[in-house]
Design an enzyme around this catalytic site. Sequence first.
Site, PDB file in Angstrom:
ATOM      1  N   GLY A  31       0.846  -1.222  -0.021  1.00  0.00           N
ATOM      2  CA  GLY A  31       0.189  -0.011  -0.242  1.00  0.00           C
ATOM      3  C   GLY A  31       0.753   1.324  -0.014  1.00  0.00           C
ATOM      4  O   GLY A  31       2.082   1.347  -0.261  1.00  0.00           O
ATOM      5  N   ALA A  32       0.247   2.451   0.482  1.00  0.00           N
ATOM      6  CA  ALA A  32       0.916   3.577   0.000  1.00  0.00           C
ATOM      7  C   ALA A  32       1.209   3.723  -1.292  1.00  0.00           C
ATOM      8  O   ALA A  32       2.344   4.261  -1.558  1.00  0.00           O
ATOM      9  CB  ALA A  32       1.993   3.859   1.157  1.00  0.00           C
ATOM     10  N   LEU A  33       0.251   3.497  -2.221  1.00  0.00           N
ATOM     11  CA  LEU A  33       0.234   3.374  -3.670  1.00  0.00           C
ATOM     12  C   LEU A  33       1.179   4.733  -4.289  1.00  0.00           C
ATOM     13  O   LEU A  33       0.755   5.693  -4.026  1.00  0.00           O
ATOM     14  CB  LEU A  33      -0.705   3.181  -4.328  1.00  0.00           C
ATOM     15  N   HIS A  34       2.255   4.372  -5.020  1.00  0.00           N
ATOM     16  CA  HIS A  34       3.050   5.424  -5.707  1.00  0.00           C
ATOM     17  C   HIS A  34       3.127   5.162  -7.210  1.00  0.00           C
ATOM     18  O   HIS A  34       2.462   4.103  -7.564  1.00  0.00           O
ATOM     19  CB  HIS A  34       4.123   5.739  -4.971  1.00  0.00           C
ATOM     20  N   HIS A  37       4.539   1.678  -8.029  1.00  0.00           N
ATOM     21  CA  HIS A  37       3.362   0.455  -8.020  1.00  0.00           C
ATOM     22  C   HIS A  37       2.401   0.532  -9.240  1.00  0.00           C
ATOM     23  O   HIS A  37       2.003  -0.481  -9.586  1.00  0.00           O
ATOM     24  CB  HIS A  37       2.392   0.722  -6.757  1.00  0.00           C
ATOM     25  N   GLN A  61       7.608  -9.547   7.476  1.00  0.00           N
ATOM     26  CA  GLN A  61       8.681  -9.276   6.870  1.00  0.00           C
ATOM     27  C   GLN A  61       9.324  -7.952   7.511  1.00  0.00           C
ATOM     28  O   GLN A  61      10.337  -7.405   7.011  1.00  0.00           O
ATOM     29  CB  GLN A  61       8.331  -9.122   5.244  1.00  0.00           C
ATOM     30  N   VAL A 176      10.875   2.917 -11.154  1.00  0.00           N
ATOM     31  CA  VAL A 176      10.383   4.295 -11.451  1.00  0.00           C
ATOM     32  C   VAL A 176      10.994   5.306 -10.454  1.00  0.00           C
ATOM     33  O   VAL A 176      11.087   5.011  -9.178  1.00  0.00           O
ATOM     34  CB  VAL A 176       8.746   4.276 -11.233  1.00  0.00           C
ATOM     35  N   SER A 186       7.396   4.131  -0.906  1.00  0.00           N
ATOM     36  CA  SER A 186       6.457   4.543   0.036  1.00  0.00           C
ATOM     37  C   SER A 186       7.124   5.285   1.198  1.00  0.00           C
ATOM     38  O   SER A 186       6.425   5.957   2.000  1.00  0.00           O
ATOM     39  CB  SER A 186       5.787   3.206   0.561  1.00  0.00           C
ATOM     40  N   ARG A 187       8.408   4.930   1.421  1.00  0.00           N
ATOM     41  CA  ARG A 187       9.155   5.459   2.660  1.00  0.00           C
ATOM     42  C   ARG A 187       9.806   7.000   2.544  1.00  0.00           C
ATOM     43  O   ARG A 187       9.912   7.486   3.316  1.00  0.00           O
ATOM     44  CB  ARG A 187      10.070   4.473   3.120  1.00  0.00           C
TER      45      ARG A 187
HETATM   46  P1  AMP Z   1       6.126  -2.490  -1.755  1.00  0.00           P
HETATM   47  O1  AMP Z   1       4.740  -2.001  -1.446  1.00  0.00           O
HETATM   48  O2  AMP Z   1       7.244  -1.572  -1.222  1.00  0.00           O
HETATM   49  O3  AMP Z   1       6.242  -3.796  -1.083  1.00  0.00           O
HETATM   50  O4  AMP Z   1       6.280  -2.885  -3.052  1.00  0.00           O
HETATM   51  C1  AMP Z   1       5.476  -3.513  -3.709  1.00  0.00           C
HETATM   52  C2  AMP Z   1       5.957  -3.663  -5.462  1.00  0.00           C
HETATM   53  O5  AMP Z   1       6.141  -2.537  -6.110  1.00  0.00           O
HETATM   54  C3  AMP Z   1       7.194  -4.361  -5.263  1.00  0.00           C
HETATM   55  O6  AMP Z   1       7.455  -5.501  -6.274  1.00  0.00           O
HETATM   56  C4  AMP Z   1       8.323  -3.477  -5.593  1.00  0.00           C
HETATM   57  O7  AMP Z   1       9.533  -3.887  -6.114  1.00  0.00           O
HETATM   58  C5  AMP Z   1       7.604  -2.296  -6.535  1.00  0.00           C
HETATM   59  N1  AMP Z   1       7.974  -0.990  -6.385  1.00  0.00           N
HETATM   60  C6  AMP Z   1       8.150  -0.327  -5.300  1.00  0.00           C
HETATM   61  N2  AMP Z   1       8.739   0.672  -5.718  1.00  0.00           N
HETATM   62  C7  AMP Z   1       9.120   0.927  -6.968  1.00  0.00           C
HETATM   63  C8  AMP Z   1       9.487   1.707  -8.011  1.00  0.00           C
HETATM   64  N3  AMP Z   1      10.015   2.857  -7.696  1.00  0.00           N
HETATM   65  N4  AMP Z   1       9.781   1.317  -9.184  1.00  0.00           N
HETATM   66  C9  AMP Z   1       9.232   0.157  -9.553  1.00  0.00           C
HETATM   67  N5  AMP Z   1       8.559  -0.729  -8.875  1.00  0.00           N
HETATM   68  C10 AMP Z   1       8.515  -0.409  -7.483  1.00  0.00           C
END
Ligand code: AMP
Length: 283
Positions: A31-34, A37, A61, A176, A186-187
């Site tokens: 979540g905290a979609l950007h 994602h 995790q 990205v 997200s951080r």
């Molecule tokens: P997370 O919510 O951080 O667990 O990320 C979910 C998915 O989004 C994972 O497969 C991440 O590798 C991918 N992701 C996170 N940030 C990016 C980014 N900047 N560019 C591409 N994929 C991302």
Amino acid sequence: MQIITEPCQMQAVVEKLRLNRQLIAVVMTMGALHEGHLSLVKQARSLAGTVILTIFVNPKQFGPDEDFHRYPRPFELDASHAKAAGVDYLFAPSPEAIYPEGFQTTVQTGAVAEGLEGMKRPGHFNGVVTVVTKLLHITKPHIALFGEKDAQQLAVINRLVRDLNLDVRIIGAPIVREENGLAVSSRNIYLSKEQRESATVLFRGILHAEKELAAGRTDLAAIAGEIERMIAGEPECRPDYVCFVHDNDFMTAETAEPAREYRLLIAAYAGTVRLIDNRRFTT
Ligand code: AMP
């Protein structure tokens, strides 16, 4: 877009979709979609008739000193982003739905998960592969997309799928970045304006490596050391690790040989925020 919170309900939906010969793609997130994602969702949309997005902040995790409790959870906003991006099903279970009382069976990672993130975050990858296995069984996708941003995670998941004969195609999607090169995360919302500026040093480190390797240098460990010093020289930044690995098995690489694939992996703190970045190089 339908929001589903119960694993059995999600399984009933995908069972029907599969009977109707729908191609299913899943994107798993916390979540905290950007934009990162959403780029995965966009790619999923282009590959499959049905797109499932999962949002689950997986307690297994996170280490005891990590940010599980303060991890951002803007659910309403996430749901509206997901809908706008063309997600068909948003699966957002509670921790109790994924880990009910009595839960005790987990998946164990091997060598590819031992170094780097695995070393710095004990138990992290076991938590990742356990939840990824569960979410794959719950959403039964033909395709699952993961970001190269978490390159070691992607390698660990590719290993999981091969080792356990999971019937799914894993696709890695490019990182990205913000305009200044900072990998979207997200951080990043935790960063002050100054820290956000300092944090661009991770990307500048990648560009340094690119330049040095293009000039023919082969001393990977020395280049990694230079990047560590670049990071340490930035206000409020400190390196956690900077390392080149062989891209196939994530084993450390000290010296580059011709026609091989390496990956530069960087982890660093900006203030208390831990950031990661990486780039693949072919020599
Ligand atoms: P997370 O919510 O951080 O667990 O990320 C979910 C998915 O989004 C994972 O497969 C991440 O590798 C991918 N992701 C996170 N940030 C990016 C980014 N900047 N560019 C591409 N994929 C991302």
